[in-house]
Write an enzyme that holds these catalytic residues in place. Structure first.
Site, PDB file in Angstrom:
ATOM      1  N   HIS A 249       0.076 126.350  19.582  1.00 61.70           N
ATOM      2  CA  HIS A 249       0.522 125.051  19.074  1.00 61.70           C
ATOM      3  C   HIS A 249      -0.679 124.241  18.622  1.00 61.70           C
ATOM      4  O   HIS A 249      -1.683 124.159  19.327  1.00 61.70           O
ATOM      5  CB  HIS A 249       1.281 124.278  20.158  1.00 61.70           C
ATOM      6  CG  HIS A 249       1.717 122.918  19.699  1.00 61.70           C
ATOM      7  ND1 HIS A 249       2.835 122.708  18.951  1.00 61.70           N
ATOM      8  CD2 HIS A 249       1.144 121.699  19.857  1.00 61.70           C
ATOM      9  CE1 HIS A 249       2.953 121.425  18.671  1.00 61.70           C
ATOM     10  NE2 HIS A 249       1.938 120.787  19.207  1.00 61.70           N
TER      11      HIS A 249
ATOM     12  N   ASP B 107      13.257 114.723  25.299  1.00 61.63           N
ATOM     13  CA  ASP B 107      12.067 114.489  24.479  1.00 61.63           C
ATOM     14  C   ASP B 107      12.451 113.954  23.113  1.00 61.63           C
ATOM     15  O   ASP B 107      11.824 113.039  22.590  1.00 61.63           O
ATOM     16  CB  ASP B 107      11.273 115.781  24.305  1.00 61.63           C
ATOM     17  CG  ASP B 107      10.153 115.593  23.294  1.00 61.63           C
ATOM     18  OD1 ASP B 107       9.248 114.794  23.585  1.00 61.63           O
ATOM     19  OD2 ASP B 107      10.207 116.196  22.211  1.00 61.63           O
TER      20      ASP B 107
ATOM     21  N   ARG C 112       9.876 106.090  20.936  1.00 64.17           N
ATOM     22  CA  ARG C 112       8.430 105.837  20.839  1.00 64.17           C
ATOM     23  C   ARG C 112       8.037 105.506  19.409  1.00 64.17           C
ATOM     24  O   ARG C 112       7.183 104.645  19.160  1.00 64.17           O
ATOM     25  CB  ARG C 112       7.654 107.061  21.321  1.00 64.17           C
ATOM     26  CG  ARG C 112       7.690 107.231  22.836  1.00 64.17           C
ATOM     27  CD  ARG C 112       7.213 108.616  23.242  1.00 64.17           C
ATOM     28  NE  ARG C 112       5.858 108.874  22.767  1.00 64.17           N
ATOM     29  CZ  ARG C 112       5.357 110.090  22.583  1.00 64.17           C
ATOM     30  NH1 ARG C 112       6.088 111.160  22.833  1.00 64.17           N
ATOM     31  NH2 ARG C 112       4.128 110.244  22.148  1.00 64.17           N
TER      32      ARG C 112
ATOM     33  N   SER D 121       5.525 115.594  25.757  1.00 67.59           N
ATOM     34  CA  SER D 121       6.409 115.909  24.631  1.00 67.59           C
ATOM     35  C   SER D 121       6.136 117.327  24.120  1.00 67.59           C
ATOM     36  O   SER D 121       7.044 118.137  23.960  1.00 67.59           O
ATOM     37  CB  SER D 121       6.189 114.876  23.523  1.00 67.59           C
ATOM     38  OG  SER D 121       6.919 115.208  22.372  1.00 67.59           O
TER      39      SER D 121
ATOM     40  N   LYS E  77       8.613 120.989  25.098  1.00 66.92           N
ATOM     41  CA  LYS E  77       9.232 121.834  24.079  1.00 66.92           C
ATOM     42  C   LYS E  77       8.671 123.247  24.131  1.00 66.92           C
ATOM     43  O   LYS E  77       9.402 124.220  24.033  1.00 66.92           O
ATOM     44  CB  LYS E  77       9.015 121.224  22.693  1.00 66.92           C
ATOM     45  CG  LYS E  77       9.952 120.048  22.438  1.00 66.92           C
ATOM     46  CD  LYS E  77       9.693 119.393  21.113  1.00 66.92           C
ATOM     47  CE  LYS E  77       8.308 118.767  21.095  1.00 66.92           C
ATOM     48  NZ  LYS E  77       8.114 117.832  19.970  1.00 66.92           N
TER      49      LYS E  77
END
Lengths: 434, 434
Positions: free
Chosen positions: A82, A161, A168, A183, A187
């Site tokens: 990621h 989330d 947010r 967050s 995921k």
């Protein structure tokens, strides 16, 4: 347990107990806690921070708020990568096939463009026919067969989330390390992976502008992984200039394809090898990191990773020929050259400005609902540290509509700093955490 | 102007422009800005604070959000007094008639009990027949005739403050100096007064526990007054022990009545004279503060202020006889003595605990809707610095229902600290601001 008391205690810098975090996340997801209390809590977290214990519990609660992917029927160690988001970052298309070619199972789950950065799903969808909405049966089958799939996040994954992120976004509570960490990790861990390699970007083109913040973000995410028994490693990498030369959806697919044919930019190749090596190592396909690096290099040079990408594109309905014949990809109709006002060295290329300019001509979106233009974008001709003459081309804008081209061209021109002094060389991979 | 950008800029410590503050308050009052954005903004203010310019504009916007009282038909200088709330604070019933007896016009607008402190309106309503919901015609007439009225805040005054306060209450954003200041001042300035005397309480029984915070609150309110061309003076006064001896609605009316007959406690008398003197001075009924003090003392000693209170009670439908014959006021049915466990000096009496215990047996309310019992409360027998014997009475609880009496008695017992060492004398009036 009164929600207002929990907000107050977080506001006053106290650590909340695991069941208190649970009360907040579960109550909010169910709709028992109203938005206005949650947004006050999020702002209190922005200022007061969270302990490792709190952020792990927060992640776990968000993870448990929805479905999780069950990959137990797929043999092998599952590893994902990621990136926290940068400009010109197309490493996923290179890293994932490199790791899969080495035998790692890579269930790569990605997002879409938002703000000045691009989105992996958007880029993939510039390949004609490519689809990312696989069913869980298709995911399982493809992972067993090819060891790799590219998919989007479903609505069912970590709904807490999703709900929190939307809040947010409108309450100026995005830029908080515990909130960003939880967050991302909720995921990623909902995907059912065993290990995760993180690319935490730092610099003008990244969400984290300072290395100290990037380090804290990396440490927080690695800590969450540790508490949840997942192996997580993070690289902190420079995002002061775009990665590679291409920015824009189809343009980045082309550059990734070239890179997998061992003809890509040096920085992109280097970072891709390093990320893939860490995935291969965590995926237990190499005993040492050094061996993993050699494995990754081999799969780049011998074309096996490139073939892997083509197989996967075909499996997901895409026209794999487009990875060789770029005319099959969406192509821009207009081109505009940006030239250097004077001779000298390129001392910086503001990545955020380049990303914003690219999105301005259609490569990205401001709002979730906006359409994108896969053909358009920017190709740099030079990178930081190179010498240019007055009038030589710095980069080219590729566009399909005239709207905003002037404005984008001005922004791109301003993004380049040219000076007489040759700049110091900057490291690409700055730190390893975990 | 995007609300999220304003939240972010406040979060990052920037000063907002007057029109930006306006956008927030007006948008929120109209319902265009949702609660969840406003609560995030309020929490950002809690942490980042506000400049004098911001807090003045906030006050002005809240003030302008509703009706304002027009007292231009009433001749004379209009002066009010406001206390930030303490335990046993019944100065309003003494100060207002003292100032009015000297010729100052006093449109005294007050609130109700909330939390551990009492409310002026609740206390007044323990006088049989007394009503506080006067029409604007009645207010005008009574001010012209008697120079004094006691009224509640109408729903139409500063509705933005009402809406913001309700949100702050459930989002842990009450304890913020700019938010407290603007809330108080918007309501007080909506009353149409020319000048205002503030009694900012500090100590265990006050919202402000530290003198430095009380000073900042006082300075902020005085600053708002200055920017809005109103004369505002603040006294910072000690609230570590209850003021006077009586706590509870009818009990406090009795003590105020005694004080106006020059037979009240020393601390209550002293503070009342000082507050009244400042009202008389700001109300231009004395050339110097020293002269104003002598005027106030004179009206206390000669009974004219006491007569003024009786006239006003009669004018507002109350039975003024109850101020002489206390059996006409609501009376408790049960009494419980709290005795000293040992001999020594009273070194402290925790005002918050005394206030909470009094409310526990029915003198106050936790929620706006709760009923109160006007008869119940606590009467101290001793104050800080006095010598007591083992077994001597420290105070008496007066109640009408047995519920919570045990619990309240325990709390009251714990509120007293008795030790061998005589404590240093503590100043009652700590500072003057403005």
């Amino acid at each position: 347990m009164r929600t207002v008391d929990l907000i107050q205690r977080k506001r006053d810098g106290e650590e909340l107990a695991p069941e208190e975090i649970e009360h907040l996340v579960e109550g909010y997801t169910r709709g028992d806690i109203p938005d206005y209390q949650m947004s006050a809590f999020l702002m209190a977290v922005f200022f007061s921070g969270m302990s490792d214990r709190e952020v792990s519990r927060l992640t776990e609660c968000m993870l448990r708020s929805g479905e999780t992917v069950n990959l137990s029927n797929v043999a092998g160690v599952k590893v994902d990568k990621h990136s926290t988001g940068g400009v010109g970052d197309k490493t996923s298309f290179i890293v994932a096939p490199l790791a899969a070619a080495a035998g790692v199972i890579v269930p790569m789950m990605s997002g879409r463009s938002l703000g000045h950065t691009g989105g992996t799903l958007d880029k993939l969808e510039s390949i004609p026919g490519f689809r990312t909405n696989l069913t869980s049966e298709e995911v399982e089958k493809q992972l067993s067969q090819h060891g790799l799939c590219f998919i989007g996040q479903t609505e069912k994954l970590a709904p807490a989330d999703r709900k929190l992120y939307a809040l947010r976004d409108v309450t100026a509570t995005v830029e908080s390390i515990p909130l960003i960490s939880s967050s991302i990790m909720s995921k990623k861990l909902a995907e059912g992976v065993d290990a995760l390699v993180l690319d935490v970007k730092v610099g003008s083109g990244a969400f984290m502008k300072k290395q100290v913040d990037a380090r804290r973000l990396a440490q927080t995410m690695v800590g969450i992984g540790r508490r949840m028994d997942k192996k997580v490693q993070a690289l902190i990498t420079d995002m002061n200039q775009p990665l590679g030369y291409a920015i824009g959806n189809a343009l980045e697919i082309m550059e990734a394809s070239q890179t997998l044919q061992n003809a890509g930019p040096a920085d992109l190749t280097k970072l891709s090898i390093e990320l893939a090596a860490r995935m291969i190592h965590l995926g237990k396909k190499a005993a040492t990191l050094e061996e993993a690096r050699r494995t990754a290099e081999k799969h780049l040079v011998d074309g096996s990773a490139y073939r892997k990408l083509k197989q996967v594109v075909t499996a997901q309905g895409g026209n794999a020929q487009a990875l060789d014949k770029f005319e099959l990809l969406p192509n821009a109709t207009g081109m505009r050259e940006i030239t250097s006002p004077r001779g000298g060295y390129v001392t910086s290329i503001d990545a955020e400005d380049i990303g914003t300019a690219s999105n301005m001509i259609g490569a990205g979106r401001d709002k979730k609902e906006d359409p994108i233009d896969p053909a358009v974008g920017i190709i740099l001709e030079v990178k930081t540290g190179e010498k240019v003459d007055a009038g030589s081309v710095l980069c080219r804008l590729y566009y399909t509509k005239e709207d905003h081209v002037e404005e984008a061209a001005d922004m791109v021109e301003d993004a380049f700093r040219i000076s007489a002094q040759k700049p110091d060389e900057r490291e690409l991979i700055l730190e390893v955490v975990g």
